[in-house]
Design an enzyme around this catalytic site. Structure first.
Site, PDB file in Angstrom:
ATOM      1  N   ALA A  13       0.856  -1.187   0.000  1.00 18.43           N
ATOM      2  CA  ALA A  13       0.000   0.000   0.000  1.00 18.43           C
ATOM      3  C   ALA A  13       0.893   1.239   0.000  1.00 18.43           C
ATOM      4  O   ALA A  13       2.054   1.182   0.428  1.00 18.43           O
ATOM      5  CB  ALA A  13      -0.891  -0.012   1.236  1.00 18.43           C
ATOM      6  N   GLY A  21       0.670  -5.120   0.729  1.00 16.25           N
ATOM      7  CA  GLY A  21      -0.473  -5.195  -0.178  1.00 16.25           C
ATOM      8  C   GLY A  21      -0.128  -5.845  -1.508  1.00 16.25           C
ATOM      9  O   GLY A  21      -0.999  -6.424  -2.158  1.00 16.25           O
TER      10      GLY A  21
HETATM   11  N1  DAK Z   1       4.635   3.141  -0.449  1.00 19.02           N
HETATM   12  C1  DAK Z   1       5.064   4.307  -0.982  1.00 19.02           C
HETATM   13  N2  DAK Z   1       6.263   4.451  -1.582  1.00 19.02           N
HETATM   14  C2  DAK Z   1       7.074   3.389  -1.634  1.00 19.02           C
HETATM   15  C3  DAK Z   1       6.690   2.133  -1.085  1.00 19.02           C
HETATM   16  C4  DAK Z   1       5.398   2.028  -0.477  1.00 19.02           C
HETATM   17  N3  DAK Z   1       4.934   0.878   0.014  1.00 19.02           N
HETATM   18  N4  DAK Z   1       7.710   1.265  -1.289  1.00 19.02           N
HETATM   19  C5  DAK Z   1       8.667   1.956  -1.934  1.00 19.02           C
HETATM   20  N5  DAK Z   1       8.293   3.234  -2.155  1.00 19.02           N
HETATM   21  C6  DAK Z   1       9.054   4.316  -2.797  1.00 19.02           C
HETATM   22  C7  DAK Z   1      10.182   4.793  -1.903  1.00 19.02           C
HETATM   23  O1  DAK Z   1       9.721   5.739  -0.971  1.00 19.02           O
HETATM   24  C8  DAK Z   1      11.107   5.394  -2.939  1.00 19.02           C
HETATM   25  O2  DAK Z   1      10.628   6.662  -3.316  1.00 19.02           O
HETATM   26  P1  DAK Z   1      11.629   7.932  -3.483  1.00 19.02           P
HETATM   27  O3  DAK Z   1      12.347   8.060  -2.179  1.00 19.02           O
HETATM   28  O4  DAK Z   1      12.529   7.533  -4.621  1.00 19.02           O
HETATM   29  O5  DAK Z   1      10.718   9.070  -3.812  1.00 19.02           O
HETATM   30  C9  DAK Z   1      10.955   4.482  -4.135  1.00 19.02           C
HETATM   31  O6  DAK Z   1       9.714   3.797  -3.948  1.00 19.02           O
HETATM   32  C10 DAK Z   1      12.048   3.433  -4.226  1.00 19.02           C
HETATM   33  O7  DAK Z   1      12.140   2.779  -2.972  1.00 19.02           O
HETATM   34  P2  DAK Z   1      13.526   2.626  -2.166  1.00 19.02           P
HETATM   35  O8  DAK Z   1      14.445   3.743  -2.485  1.00 19.02           O
HETATM   36  O9  DAK Z   1      13.186   2.417  -0.727  1.00 19.02           O
HETATM   37  O10 DAK Z   1      14.090   1.291  -2.852  1.00 19.02           O
HETATM   38  P3  DAK Z   1      14.999   0.170  -2.160  1.00 19.02           P
HETATM   39  O11 DAK Z   1      15.317  -0.778  -3.275  1.00 19.02           O
HETATM   40  O12 DAK Z   1      16.109   0.770  -1.380  1.00 19.02           O
HETATM   41  O13 DAK Z   1      14.040  -0.584  -1.125  1.00 19.02           O
HETATM   42  C11 DAK Z   1      11.981  -1.655  -0.393  1.00 19.02           C
HETATM   43  C12 DAK Z   1      12.909  -1.309  -1.593  1.00 19.02           C
HETATM   44  C13 DAK Z   1      10.715  -2.279  -0.996  1.00 19.02           C
HETATM   45  C14 DAK Z   1      12.673  -2.694   0.499  1.00 19.02           C
HETATM   46  C15 DAK Z   1      11.638  -0.389   0.424  1.00 19.02           C
HETATM   47  O14 DAK Z   1      11.182   0.595  -0.501  1.00 19.02           O
HETATM   48  C16 DAK Z   1      10.550  -0.639   1.403  1.00 19.02           C
HETATM   49  O15 DAK Z   1      10.807  -1.186   2.496  1.00 19.02           O
HETATM   50  N6  DAK Z   1       9.310  -0.222   1.077  1.00 19.02           N
HETATM   51  C17 DAK Z   1       8.177  -0.370   1.964  1.00 19.02           C
HETATM   52  C18 DAK Z   1       7.665  -1.792   1.895  1.00 19.02           C
HETATM   53  C19 DAK Z   1       6.510  -1.972   2.869  1.00 19.02           C
HETATM   54  O16 DAK Z   1       6.607  -1.720   4.074  1.00 19.02           O
HETATM   55  N7  DAK Z   1       5.383  -2.436   2.319  1.00 19.02           N
HETATM   56  C20 DAK Z   1       4.207  -2.655   3.083  1.00 19.02           C
HETATM   57  C21 DAK Z   1       3.401  -1.415   2.986  1.00 19.02           C
HETATM   58  S1  DAK Z   1       2.135  -1.410   4.189  1.00 19.02           S
HETATM   59  C22 DAK Z   1      -4.856  -1.316   6.083  1.00 19.02           C
HETATM   60  C23 DAK Z   1      -4.906  -2.349   5.206  1.00 19.02           C
HETATM   61  C24 DAK Z   1      -3.806  -2.760   4.536  1.00 19.02           C
HETATM   62  C25 DAK Z   1      -2.597  -2.156   4.732  1.00 19.02           C
HETATM   63  C26 DAK Z   1      -2.541  -1.092   5.604  1.00 19.02           C
HETATM   64  C27 DAK Z   1      -3.660  -0.671   6.273  1.00 19.02           C
HETATM   65  N8  DAK Z   1      -6.033  -0.838   6.776  1.00 19.02           N
HETATM   66  C28 DAK Z   1      -7.304  -1.553   6.504  1.00 19.02           C
HETATM   67  C29 DAK Z   1      -6.002   0.305   7.555  1.00 19.02           C
HETATM   68  C30 DAK Z   1      -1.480  -2.576   4.005  1.00 19.02           C
HETATM   69  C31 DAK Z   1      -0.306  -2.018   4.275  1.00 19.02           C
HETATM   70  C32 DAK Z   1       0.875  -2.184   3.466  1.00 19.02           C
HETATM   71  O17 DAK Z   1       0.906  -2.753   2.394  1.00 19.02           O
END
Ligand code: DAK
Length: 258
Positions: free
Chosen positions: A65, A109
């Site tokens: 997400a 997500g």
């Molecule tokens: N959201 C927004 N931007 C993201 C992103 C994400 N999930 N993942 C990556 N990006 C963006 C980064 O911010 C970066 O943007 P800039 O800084 O260049 O502007 C760009 O994509 C490239 O990412 P990185 O520079 O971080 O690239 P790396 O290769 O160094 O790292 C990574 C890749 C995937 C390991 C890292 O980006 C990362 O840890 N990303 C977050 C992954 C994550 O935590 N995903 C889970 C998201 S939470 C809910 C229901 C469902 C959910 C929530 C609430 N409710 C009912 C309330 C679900 C939640 C989720 O999915």
């Protein structure tokens, strides 16, 4: 001009939807999920389409997400806006087979989206994880429900509580994915599989999908009863008679998708 969050294409009887926010690693914004839902429903309604493929990019299927959008939301924002339910659940309404072509990261997500597809074809580079715990969130798009059904409670708890990522080989071993292929073959292999599926009788495919999904959501005896009704209904299908006649006549069946 603004870049569309998904790209839509057709290959014969296969509908191809490509997630298209590569700079954000295909983070699943509301706009992207709206566009994905609309594309899925359009293909589902198109009689010329028999199967749908959802693909990401080479580095990420989807990194979850969109955290930048979610960071400031309040309870009322997500409750009243029906976050997730409003657009992420559209995929559950799709009656045709949906295949995911996953290369690179399928996180949060993104992993949940793959889990919501009927068949997951993974490239060797694919990584599956539910890292929400790191954000003090939880997998909220079906992850805590579909993952244990797919791979069992012990493995699902491990992934959800420790944010452990699975590589493609582990995901294959645990039953999270259907097949693993080399990265360079991913799209062609998934499209070929989708084309093979789409050539079968559409109402048979829909009945099979409905019946298998019942196995997740009902007791065995109810599921068997549902399956039996679905089988009986096949005898009302022109294609089922054509399929059996073609077998007996040793010729290829000509399905009319009726
Ligand atoms: N959201 C927004 N931007 C993201 C992103 C994400 N999930 N993942 C990556 N990006 C963006 C980064 O911010 C970066 O943007 P800039 O800084 O260049 O502007 C760009 O994509 C490239 O990412 P990185 O520079 O971080 O690239 P790396 O290769 O160094 O790292 C990574 C890749 C995937 C390991 C890292 O980006 C990362 O840890 N990303 C977050 C992954 C994550 O935590 N995903 C889970 C998201 S939470 C809910 C229901 C469902 C959910 C929530 C609430 N409710 C009912 C309330 C679900 C939640 C989720 O999915």
């Amino acid at each position: 001009m603004e870049t569309p969050p998904v790209l839509v294409d057709t290959r014969g009887r296969v509908g191809l939807i490509t997630l298209n926010r590569p700079r954000q690693l295909n983070a699943l914004s509301d706009a992207l999920m709206d566009a994905l839902g609309a594309a899925l429903l359009a293909f589902d309604a198109d009689p010329g389409i028999g199967a749908i493929v959802i693909a990401g990019g080479p580095k990420a299927f989807a990194a979850g997400a969109d955290i930048s959008a979610m960071a400031d939301w309040s309870y009322m924002d997500v409750y009243q806006g029906e976050f997730i339910t409003r657009n992420w659940e559209t995929i559950r309404r799709v009656r045709k087979p949906v295949l995911a072509a996953v290369a690179g990261l399928a996180l949060g997500g993104g992993c949940e989206l793959a889990l919501a597809c009927d068949i997951v074809v993974a490239a060797e580079s694919a990584r599956f994880g539910l890292p929400e715990v790191k954000l003090a969130m939880l997998p909220g798009a079906g992850g805590t429900q579909r993952l244990p059904r797919a791979i069992g409670k012990a493995k699902a708890m491990d992934m959800c509580l420790s944010a452990r990522q699975l590589d493609a080989a582990e995901a294959d071993r645990w039953g999270l994915v259907s097949r693993v292929v080399p990265d360079e073959a991913l799209l062609d292999a998934t499209l070929a599989l989708a084309a093979e599926i789409a050539a079968y009788s559409l109402p048979a495919l829909m009945a099979i999908k409905e019946s298998v999904n019942r196995a997740w959501e009902s007791s065995l005896s109810e599921g068997i009863a549902y399956e039996r009704r679905a089988l009986y209904a096949r005898f009302a299908s022109a294609d089922a008679h054509e399929g059996m006649q073609a077998f007996l006549a040793k010729r290829r069946p000509q399905f009319s998708h009726r």
